[in-house]
Motif scaffolding. Structure first.
Motif, mmCIF file in Angstrom:
data_model
loop_
_atom_site.group_PDB
_atom_site.id
_atom_site.type_symbol
_atom_site.label_atom_id
_atom_site.label_comp_id
_atom_site.label_asym_id
_atom_site.label_seq_id
_atom_site.Cartn_x
_atom_site.Cartn_y
_atom_site.Cartn_z
ATOM 1 N N HIS A 67 0.936 -1.177 0.342
ATOM 2 C CA HIS A 67 -0.226 -0.050 0.144
ATOM 3 C C HIS A 67 1.144 1.505 -0.103
ATOM 4 N N THR A 68 2.154 1.056 1.252
ATOM 5 C CA THR A 68 2.856 2.265 1.293
ATOM 6 C C THR A 68 3.504 2.661 -0.175
ATOM 7 N N TYR A 69 4.434 1.425 -0.766
ATOM 8 C CA TYR A 69 4.777 1.614 -2.256
ATOM 9 C C TYR A 69 4.469 1.867 -3.025
ATOM 10 N N ILE A 70 2.718 1.509 -3.877
ATOM 11 C CA ILE A 70 2.067 1.597 -4.496
ATOM 12 C C ILE A 70 1.343 3.653 -4.513
ATOM 13 N N SER A 71 1.195 3.901 -3.389
ATOM 14 C CA SER A 71 0.353 4.563 -3.342
ATOM 15 C C SER A 71 1.458 5.778 -3.435
ATOM 16 N N ARG A 72 2.535 5.807 -2.629
ATOM 17 C CA ARG A 72 3.451 6.776 -3.191
ATOM 18 C C ARG A 72 4.081 6.873 -4.912
ATOM 19 N N LYS A 73 4.201 5.983 -5.205
ATOM 20 C CA LYS A 73 4.545 5.789 -6.920
ATOM 21 C C LYS A 73 3.058 6.080 -7.533
ATOM 22 N N GLN B 5 1.200 8.287 -6.787
ATOM 23 C CA GLN B 5 0.701 9.718 -6.413
ATOM 24 C C GLN B 5 -1.338 9.462 -6.143
ATOM 25 N N ASN B 6 -1.425 8.093 -5.696
ATOM 26 C CA ASN B 6 -2.982 7.472 -5.093
ATOM 27 C C ASN B 6 -3.224 6.778 -3.844
ATOM 28 N N ASN B 7 -4.033 7.011 -3.551
ATOM 29 C CA ASN B 7 -4.059 6.520 -2.214
ATOM 30 C C ASN B 7 -5.423 4.370 -2.338
ATOM 31 N N PHE B 8 -4.661 3.871 -3.175
ATOM 32 C CA PHE B 8 -5.161 2.638 -3.316
ATOM 33 C C PHE B 8 -5.372 1.752 -2.053
ATOM 34 N N LYS B 9 -5.951 0.811 -2.231
ATOM 35 C CA LYS B 9 -6.094 -0.505 -0.830
ATOM 36 C C LYS B 9 -5.518 -1.588 -1.241
ATOM 37 N N ILE B 10 -4.793 -1.885 -0.760
ATOM 38 C CA ILE B 10 -4.396 -2.932 -1.681
ATOM 39 C C ILE B 10 -5.050 -4.428 -0.630
ATOM 40 N N ILE B 11 -5.450 -5.741 -1.173
ATOM 41 C CA ILE B 11 -6.684 -7.174 -0.396
ATOM 42 C C ILE B 11 -5.784 -7.963 -0.949
ATOM 43 N N ILE B 12 -4.432 -8.714 0.423
ATOM 44 C CA ILE B 12 -3.988 -9.554 -0.552
ATOM 45 C C ILE B 12 -5.181 -11.031 0.251
ATOM 46 N N VAL B 13 -5.826 -11.675 -0.692
ATOM 47 C CA VAL B 13 -6.596 -12.866 -0.304
ATOM 48 C C VAL B 13 -5.321 -14.479 -0.751
ATOM 49 N N PHE B 14 -4.978 -14.369 0.804
ATOM 50 C CA PHE B 14 -4.162 -15.941 0.249
ATOM 51 C C PHE B 14 -4.647 -17.257 0.829
ATOM 52 N N ASN B 15 -4.681 -18.178 0.364
ATOM 53 C CA ASN B 15 -4.851 -19.508 0.016
ATOM 54 C C ASN B 15 -4.232 -20.945 1.205
#
Length: 111
Positions: free
Chosen positions: A25-31, A33-43
């Motif tokens: 989330h921190t990396y992508i939001s900075r890269k 310049q947008n506030n993305f929500k990252i959700i990881i669904v792990f099996n």
């Protein structure tokens, strides 16, 4: 500079997913310049799920603080709820939108 070649983290799979989501989330939001929500669904493999859950249950009972598990699919949440139902002094509740449901584990005998 920190030398991390010999660094060992003693964390469970739920903590690992949480850390990974926050780092992404921190990396992508900075890269971008947008506030993305990252959700990881792990099996989760059932044995990994139960072993991690056992550690979390102990942590909740000792600290008496709520613990929010990462996003899980319906079947995984069902297994967690069934396991928590068998235990005294704990309850579980699903929270969040349908595509990003999490479980909160709460201690019922808080001091």
């Amino acid at each position: 500079m920190l030398d991390v070649k010999d660094l060992t983290l003693n964390i469970n799979i739920f903590e690992f997913i949480f850390i990974l989501e926050n780092l992404l989330h921190t990396y992508i939001s900075r890269k971008f310049q947008n506030n993305f929500k990252i959700i990881i669904v792990f099996n989760y493999n059932e044995s990994i799920l139960f072993e991690s859950l056992r550690k979390i249950v102990n942590k909740v009972l000792l600290s008496q603080k709520d613990y929010i598990l990462p996003v899980m699919n319906k079947n995984q949440r069902k297994l967690v709820h069934k396991s928590i139902l068998k235990l005294q002094h704990l309850i579980s509740k699903s929270i969040g939108p349908e595509n990003a449901r999490q479980i909160v584990i709460k201690c019922t005998n808080k001091k």
